[in-house]
Structures are given as structure tokens and as C-alpha cells.
Design an enzyme around this catalytic site. Structure first.
Site, PDB file in Angstrom:
ATOM      1  N   GLN A   9       0.830  -1.206   0.000  1.00 41.12           N
ATOM      2  CA  GLN A   9       0.000   0.000   0.000  1.00 41.12           C
ATOM      3  C   GLN A   9       0.864   1.257   0.000  1.00 41.12           C
ATOM      4  OE1 GLN A   9      -3.221  -0.736   2.576  1.00 41.12           O
ATOM      5  NE2 GLN A   9      -4.102   1.278   2.455  1.00 41.12           N
ATOM      6  N   SER A  88       4.128  -6.476   2.826  1.00 39.31           N
ATOM      7  CA  SER A  88       2.788  -6.396   3.402  1.00 39.31           C
ATOM      8  C   SER A  88       1.738  -6.956   2.431  1.00 39.31           C
ATOM      9  CB  SER A  88       2.481  -4.945   3.806  1.00 39.31           C
ATOM     10  OG  SER A  88       1.279  -4.854   4.531  1.00 39.31           O
ATOM     11  N   LEU A  89       0.847  -6.113   1.904  1.00 41.71           N
ATOM     12  CA  LEU A  89      -0.128  -6.555   0.904  1.00 41.71           C
ATOM     13  C   LEU A  89       0.572  -7.312  -0.236  1.00 41.71           C
ATOM     14  CD1 LEU A  89      -2.693  -6.283  -1.017  1.00 41.71           C
ATOM     15  CD2 LEU A  89      -1.662  -4.135  -1.699  1.00 41.71           C
ATOM     16  N   ARG A 113      -9.277  -8.756   3.216  1.00 40.84           N
ATOM     17  CA  ARG A 113      -8.262  -8.164   4.097  1.00 40.84           C
ATOM     18  C   ARG A 113      -8.444  -6.649   4.179  1.00 40.84           C
ATOM     19  NH1 ARG A 113      -2.859  -5.988   3.321  1.00 40.84           N
ATOM     20  NH2 ARG A 113      -1.342  -6.756   4.845  1.00 40.84           N
ATOM     21  N   HIS A 195      -0.083  -3.626  10.936  1.00 35.92           N
ATOM     22  CA  HIS A 195       1.001  -4.432  11.518  1.00 35.92           C
ATOM     23  C   HIS A 195       1.261  -4.096  12.986  1.00 35.92           C
ATOM     24  CE1 HIS A 195       1.681  -6.153   7.622  1.00 35.92           C
ATOM     25  NE2 HIS A 195       1.661  -4.936   7.113  1.00 35.92           N
ATOM     26  N   GLN A 244       0.652 -12.140   9.854  1.00 34.34           N
ATOM     27  CA  GLN A 244       1.209 -10.936   9.220  1.00 34.34           C
ATOM     28  C   GLN A 244       0.485  -9.638   9.592  1.00 34.34           C
ATOM     29  OE1 GLN A 244       0.115  -9.131   5.831  1.00 34.34           O
ATOM     30  NE2 GLN A 244       1.869  -9.654   4.559  1.00 34.34           N
TER      31      GLN A 244
END
Length: 292
Positions: A9, A88-89, A113, A195, A244
Site C-alpha cells: 500500500q 505487506s499486501l 483483508r 502491523h 502478518q
């Protein structure tokens, strides 16, 4: 050895993926399939929307995923990774590109998500901040002494770390980090504390969706954010994907491990050049390029 990496992102821009849609029949077919799966024309927002429209988590995450994965699929035989990773993503893009998730399942999980994260953000006021030019250990130490929830969320490259948590705790940590000699401790324009423990409601919701999703053995090792290690076992991959959301992205450690395991060439697939910049800062001796 070749490592393909996938952005997270923040890498989005208006017009992303339009060249693929216009020039490649397979890309066009996959984008249209995505519109169908999502139930709205995400391509209209990606290609011609406003930056504001594109910035909504529920749009941003599927948009970046689509750009990255469709790009990988249009490369055909030229998508030949020895290893993959995503920030991440981007980990969902990496897993889909490497065949662990089907295109449709990957997209559905990312959409789920994004919605779960958006909801978690609305439950409590939380944020993130970038911290520059302090050793990781010092940042960890200061976060651990601040009242409330604030943790290290993204280990991006040496001297660049992102902290995440409740707004008041992040504000206090930023003050202390600047006093300790950080060059900058700057709040980021994000919807919430990704996170971090603030994402627990989203983690619980996503865990359910991941449990019922079919994950196959990928075509190459996937270095996952949670432990920065290579994984090919579907059971481990699922566990790490769930963890995660509330655990830090260990990007510095991931890139170092990939290089230690033989990666000499890093190719970023998807919007922007963020990961190319981070990889170059982690190790100047590897080749870095990107496609979008």
C-alpha cells in the site's frame, strides 16, 4: 539468481495498469474478471479515478494486487523467479504470482483483508509514523517504554523504520525519538495502525477466510514478512499470512536473507519504485529494476 518483489500500500497512482489493459488481451480479460469478482469496476477508479478515490484501503489493496499479479501473468515465460517476496499486501501478490493462490482466491482474500483492516481502523483512533536515522534497537527500546500501544511495524531498510499504534502513543514515541536523535519522526497519511496489535479484529476475520482458502505449493520459495524466511509448505504459508496483520514487516531481513541465499537480481513488479529504492539501500551490490 532472480528475485521478483511486489509492492504494498502507498505505491498506487492514477492510471496504474492502463497500459496493460489497453495493450494486452490477457490483461484485459483478467481486469474484467476482477471487476466481476469485486462487484464494482475497480478499473474505472484505477485508470481514471481521483487520487482520493484510489487511496481508500478497500480500493488501494485490490488495485495494487491486480496491477502486480496481472503484470506477472503477462510476462509468461519471462516470469521465472528463483524466489519471491512482497511487502505487506505485496505478499498476497507474490503468492498468487508464484501459483500458491489462484487469481480469484488471491483477489477475494485481498478484498476481504482490505475491508477487515478498514473496519479495524474505525474501531480505535490509530496511526503510523516513519522514523529516519535511528538504529532499529533504539526505536524498539523507546516504543517499549511508551504508555499505550506502539510497536515497530515495518523494518524497511537500515535507518528507515515505521512505527504503528494508538494515536497518543505514536505522538509520544515520535517526541521521544526526535529527542533521541532521529532525523525525522513523521506521521503517515494512513487510515490506521497496520502491523500492530490494533489490527487484531482484522486478523481474526482474515484467519477465517484464509482457513477455507486452497493454498498450493508455490513454484519457488516465498520469503514471508513475519519471519523473513523462505516458505513452500501451504500450512506454514497460511499461518504466516494470518500472523502478518499484527506482526511487523521484516523487509530489511527478508532482502538480506534472499541475498544470502543467492539472489543477485531484484525485479519489482507493480506500481511505483519503492521496493527498488529499499533494496538498493539494503545492498548496493545487487541489480535492481522494475516493470509497471
Amino acid at each position: 539468481m532472480k528475485a521478483f518483489v511486489f509492492p504494498g500500500q502507498g505505491a498506487q497512482f492514477v492510471g496504474m495498469g492502463k497500459n496493460l489493459y489497453d495493450e494486452n488481451p490477457l490483461a484485459k480479460e483478467l481486469f474484467e474478471k476482477a471487476n466481476e469478482v469485486l462487484g464494482f469496476r475497480i478499473t474505472d477508479i484505477m485508470f481514471e479515478g481521483t487520487a482520493e478515490d484510489l487511496k481508500q484501503t478497500k480500493v488501494t489493496q485490490p488495485a495494487i494486487f491486480l496491477h502486480s499479479v496481472i503484470l506477472a501473468k503477462t510476462l509468461g515465460k519471462d516470469f521465472n523467479p528463483d524466489m519471491v517476496a512482497g511487502h505487506s499486501l505485496g505478499e498476497f501478490s507474490a503468492l498468487t504470482a508464484a501459483g500458491a493462490l489462484s487469481f480469484e482466491d488471491g483477489l477475494k482474500l485481498v478484498a476481504k483483508r482490505a475491508m477487515a483492516m478498514q473496519k479495524a481502523c474505525e474501531l480505535r483512533p490509530s496511526t503510523m509514523a516513519a522514523v529516519l536515522a535511528l538504529p532499529d534497537e533504539k526505536v524498539e527500546e523507546i516504543c517499549s517504554t511508551v504508555a499505550g500501544t506502539v510497536v515497530c511495524a515495518n523494518y524497511n531498510c537500515p535507518g528507515q523504520l515505521v512505527i504503528s499504534g494508538e494515536e497518543t502513543a505514536v505522538d509520544e514515541a515520535c517526541k521521544q525519538l526526535l529527542a533521541a536523535g532521529a532525523k525525522r519522526a513523521l506521521k503517515l497519511p494512513v487510515g490506521g495502525a497496520f502491523h500492530s496489535p490494533c489490527m487484531e479484529p482484522a486478523r481474526a476475520e482474515l484467519a477465517e477466510a484464509i482457513a477455507t482458502t486452497d493454498i498450493q505449493t508455490p513454484i519457488c520459495p516465498v520469503y514471508q514478512n513475519v519471519d523473513a524466511k523462505p516458505h513452500t509448505d501451504p500450512v506454514e504459508i497460511k499461518e504466516n499470512l494470518v500472523a502478518q496483520l499484527t506482526a511487523p514487516v521484516r523487509w530489511t531481513q527478508t532482502v538480506k536473507n534472499m541475498i544470502a541465499d543467492g539472489a543477485t537480481e531484484f525485479i519489482e513488479l507493480g506500481p511505483g519504485k519503492v521496493l527498488q529504492g529499499l533494496v538498493a539501500k539494503i545492498d548496493r551490490n545487487v541489480s535492481v529494476s522494475g516493470l509497471q
